[in-house]
Design a protein around this motif. Structure first.
Motif, PDB file in Angstrom:
ATOM      1  N   GLU A 156      -3.989  -1.956  16.260  1.00 42.10           N
ATOM      2  CA  GLU A 156      -5.018  -1.239  17.009  1.00 42.10           C
ATOM      3  C   GLU A 156      -4.546   0.182  17.293  1.00 42.10           C
ATOM      4  OE1 GLU A 156      -7.333  -3.967  20.014  1.00 42.10           O
ATOM      5  OE2 GLU A 156      -5.188  -4.374  20.195  1.00 42.10           O
ATOM      6  N   THR A 157      -5.410   1.148  17.056  1.00 45.99           N
ATOM      7  CA  THR A 157      -5.026   2.553  17.226  1.00 45.99           C
ATOM      8  C   THR A 157      -5.197   3.052  18.654  1.00 45.99           C
ATOM      9  OG1 THR A 157      -7.264   3.336  16.700  1.00 45.99           O
ATOM     10  CG2 THR A 157      -5.706   3.043  14.854  1.00 45.99           C
TER      11      THR A 157
ATOM     12  N   TRP B 248     -11.045   5.364  13.744  1.00 47.96           N
ATOM     13  CA  TRP B 248     -11.075   3.912  13.573  1.00 47.96           C
ATOM     14  C   TRP B 248     -10.261   3.221  14.661  1.00 47.96           C
ATOM     15  CZ3 TRP B 248     -14.617   2.408  10.290  1.00 47.96           C
ATOM     16  CH2 TRP B 248     -14.969   3.231   9.232  1.00 47.96           C
TER      17      TRP B 248
ATOM     18  N   HIS C 150       0.846  -1.190   0.000  1.00 53.46           N
ATOM     19  CA  HIS C 150       0.000   0.000   0.000  1.00 53.46           C
ATOM     20  C   HIS C 150       0.886   1.246   0.000  1.00 53.46           C
ATOM     21  CE1 HIS C 150       0.651  -0.797   4.357  1.00 53.46           C
ATOM     22  NE2 HIS C 150       0.751   0.525   4.446  1.00 53.46           N
TER      23      HIS C 150
ATOM     24  N   LEU D  86      -9.002   0.344  14.440  1.00 57.39           N
ATOM     25  CA  LEU D  86      -7.989  -0.509  13.811  1.00 57.39           C
ATOM     26  C   LEU D  86      -7.462   0.169  12.555  1.00 57.39           C
ATOM     27  CD1 LEU D  86      -6.595  -3.362  13.796  1.00 57.39           C
ATOM     28  CD2 LEU D  86      -8.394  -4.046  12.167  1.00 57.39           C
ATOM     29  N   ASN D  87      -6.131   0.275  12.464  1.00 58.33           N
ATOM     30  CA  ASN D  87      -5.496   0.713  11.223  1.00 58.33           C
ATOM     31  C   ASN D  87      -5.380  -0.527  10.339  1.00 58.33           C
ATOM     32  OD1 ASN D  87      -3.617   1.365   9.167  1.00 58.33           O
ATOM     33  ND2 ASN D  87      -2.596   2.876  10.471  1.00 58.33           N
ATOM     34  N   LYS D  88      -6.307  -0.663   9.401  1.00 57.21           N
ATOM     35  CA  LYS D  88      -6.416  -1.891   8.632  1.00 57.21           C
ATOM     36  C   LYS D  88      -5.229  -2.102   7.699  1.00 57.21           C
ATOM     37  CE  LYS D  88     -11.469  -2.101   8.783  1.00 57.21           C
ATOM     38  NZ  LYS D  88     -12.725  -2.165   7.995  1.00 57.21           N
ATOM     39  N   LYS D  89      -4.606  -1.024   7.238  1.00 55.53           N
ATOM     40  CA  LYS D  89      -3.472  -1.172   6.318  1.00 55.53           C
ATOM     41  C   LYS D  89      -2.323  -1.919   6.971  1.00 55.53           C
ATOM     42  CE  LYS D  89      -4.298   2.865   3.379  1.00 55.53           C
ATOM     43  NZ  LYS D  89      -3.754   4.187   2.930  1.00 55.53           N
TER      44      LYS D  89
ATOM     45  N   ASN E 275      -2.705  -3.371  10.195  1.00 62.10           N
ATOM     46  CA  ASN E 275      -3.295  -4.304  11.166  1.00 62.10           C
ATOM     47  C   ASN E 275      -2.813  -4.028  12.592  1.00 62.10           C
ATOM     48  OD1 ASN E 275      -5.006  -6.455  11.860  1.00 62.10           O
ATOM     49  ND2 ASN E 275      -3.304  -7.931  11.813  1.00 62.10           N
TER      50      ASN E 275
ATOM     51  N   SER F  25      -0.102   3.940  17.141  1.00 62.76           N
ATOM     52  CA  SER F  25      -1.095   3.604  18.154  1.00 62.76           C
ATOM     53  C   SER F  25      -0.917   4.378  19.449  1.00 62.76           C
ATOM     54  CB  SER F  25      -1.016   2.100  18.454  1.00 62.76           C
ATOM     55  OG  SER F  25      -1.896   1.746  19.500  1.00 62.76           O
TER      56      SER F  25
END
Length: 511
Positions: A468-469, A459, A225, A461-464, A466, A368
């Motif tokens: 937890e924020t 959010w 990404h 979760l930072n999905k890019k 993975n 995070s």
């Protein structure tokens, strides 16, 4: 007055001075005595994205880092050592200025063509040490912006590190994954051919220049990404670059390159006290270990570059020994933020992780508000001066400015930095009472055994990547001594402590 009487009076004066010095030393004012006797060399070794659990001295069982471990075992290993922030630019800003980065709205992850973030009028760590007679240098990653707007990479670039206190600067402008992919020495691109000028743009590509999207066949590393713009050495980068071919760095040689520069610097500056900020690029992406280290960790490139960094540090320490400087050099080791595995490239960091825990039992990671974002390895080492120990004191990189200033006799500071020199030297177990921590401009509080994370929109979760924020719409309260992994939110069950922590947070944030 005859000579005998004069000699007696002088001897008495010396004895009186020594008695006061000894008294001060017994009272814990060793730093005041040391600063009068000698000014040690100061080296800050700063890694990039190294997690709390990435070192064998911090509990890693799948990686062995003997050279960094030697610093930890021979100095003070802090278990509650912090960067101010969960990302690189803000932490580096705090380290060098002694200021909370969230007070500067521009202190976020910067693009490679951003203007200088530090005001040239600001007090900085290198300026403070220069005032005390130190020669100062940065070797490695900068990522604090250059110039005052548009940067002409083909002329002297100013302002930059030299204008904020560094006598010598040999840097990469931003990060290894961002253009321009060139080294800059005291404001000038190294090996630049003026007939092949450099152009950089972070919004638009240059006509005819290949990118990761248009020419995937040119890639030696696949992007996951974000990293899909210009290609240099087969690696897709962030941002677009044209020209400067003769000046482009070799990624696999970067660690060796910076190591040699650091070794040469200490050899050529051993006759005067110096401050060296050795800002290593590992284990930030793209992870490009030298062939000597490829496959050595069994964890893919991320593990390999951690071993490479450890080797580099061992070679650097060996140089200090060979030059008879180790006993007169205070070394501070840390990382700019917590760990991240997949941060833009497919490089097997996730697939080959195995039983290794880069977080070291903490929760979160880079980006995070949870502890793994900002709690990092933190070591102080000074052979013959610091007694080996493990400290649970809360310490922060931001406090190096005031503390090192005290060590060298410069105590006038106008920053958020606190003087905890005695803690860094192992004279006391008391560190900071309170510390505001930051991730992507959102803040949290560490106070004593407790951490408070206020409610935020965003959010969880930072999905890019993975990770937890730490973001939610409710307060989170953790006792991180009893609950290292932050599994039990006590905000509802301990309302009195929550109220107390909110009051401390607001007083610290707005004072």
């Amino acid at each position: 007055m005859n000579n005998n009487k004069l000699h007696i009076l002088l001897a008495l004066a010396v004895l009186i001075c020594l008695s006061f010095s000894c008294k001060n030393e017994k009272n814990g004012n060793l730093a005041a005595v040391v600063s009068k006797i000698e000014k040690p060399n100061i080296v800050v070794i700063y890694l990039d994205d190294l997690g709390y659990g990435d070192l064998s001295s911090y509990g890693a069982t799948e990686l062995s880092t003997p050279n960094i471990d030697a610093l930890a075992n021979g100095g003070i290993k802090f278990t509650n050592g912090y960067a101010t922030s969960a990302t690189c630019t803000p932490s580096r800003y705090a380290l060098l200025t002694g200021m909370y980065p969230w007070k500067n709205k521009n202190a976020r992850i910067l693009p490679g063509d951003a203007p200088l973030l530090i005001d040239t009028k600001q007090q900085t760590l290198p300026k403070l040490l220069s005032k005390a007679g130190y020669e100062t240098a940065i070797i490695g990653k900068w990522h604090l912006g250059l110039g005052s707007g548009f940067v002409n990479w083909n002329e002297t670039i100013s302002p930059g590190p030299n204008e904020v206190g560094f006598d010598d600067a040999y840097i990469l402008a931003a990060t290894q994954d961002r253009v321009p992919t060139v080294y800059i020495e005291n404001g000038k691109v190294v090996n630049l051919d003026k007939k092949d000028p450099i152009q950089v743009n972070y919004k638009k590509n240059f006509e005819g220049e290949p990118t990761a999207k248009s020419n995937p066949e040119m890639l030696s590393m696949k992007w996951h990404h974000g990293h899909n713009n210009s290609i240099v050495n087969g690696i897709p980068r962030i941002g677009y670059m044209q020209g400067g071919d003769a000046a482009k760095w070799s990624d696999i040689d970067m660690a060796d390159h910076f190591l040699t520069k650091a070794q040469n610097y200490v050899k050529s500056h051993k006759n005067n006290p110096f401050f060296l900020y050795y800002a290593m690029q590992q284990p930030h992406v793209p992870r490009t270990p030298h062939p000597r280290f490829v496959g050595k960790s069994g964890m893919g490139p991320r593990g390999d570059v951690i071993l490479e960094a450890d080797w580099c540090i061992g070679e650097f320490i060996k140089t200090l020994k060979e030059e008879n400087m180790l006993e007169n050099t205070l070394i501070v080791f840390s990382s700019d933020n917590g760990p991240v595995l997949n941060d833009g490239y497919f490089d097997d960091a996730v697939e080959k992780l195995g039983d290794h825990d880069p977080k070291g039992g903490l929760r979160g990671g880079k980006y995070s508000l949870f502890e793994a974002g900002t709690r990092v390895p933190f070591i102080t080492y000074w052979k013959g001066h610091i007694k080996p120990s493990i400290s649970n004191a809360i310490v922060c990189q931001m406090d190096l400015l005031a503390s090192l200033g005290d060590l060298v006799g410069e105590t006038e500071t106008t920053t958020d930095s606190q003087n905890i020199l005695k803690t860094f030297l192992g004279e006391t177990e008391k560190g900071r009472d309170h510390l505001i921590l930051e991730a992507n401009s959102k803040t949290a509080l560490r106070s004593g055994n407790w951490v408070l994370i206020p409610p935020y929109d965003g959010w969880p979760l930072n999905k890019k990547v993975n990770i937890e924020t730490g973001i939610s719409k409710a307060y989170k309260l953790f006792n991180v001594v009893e609950d290292k992994g932050q599994k039990n939110n006590l905000a509802e069950t301990n309302p009195e402590k929550l109220k107390q922590m909110i009051a401390i947070y607001e007083s610290e944030k707005f004072k």
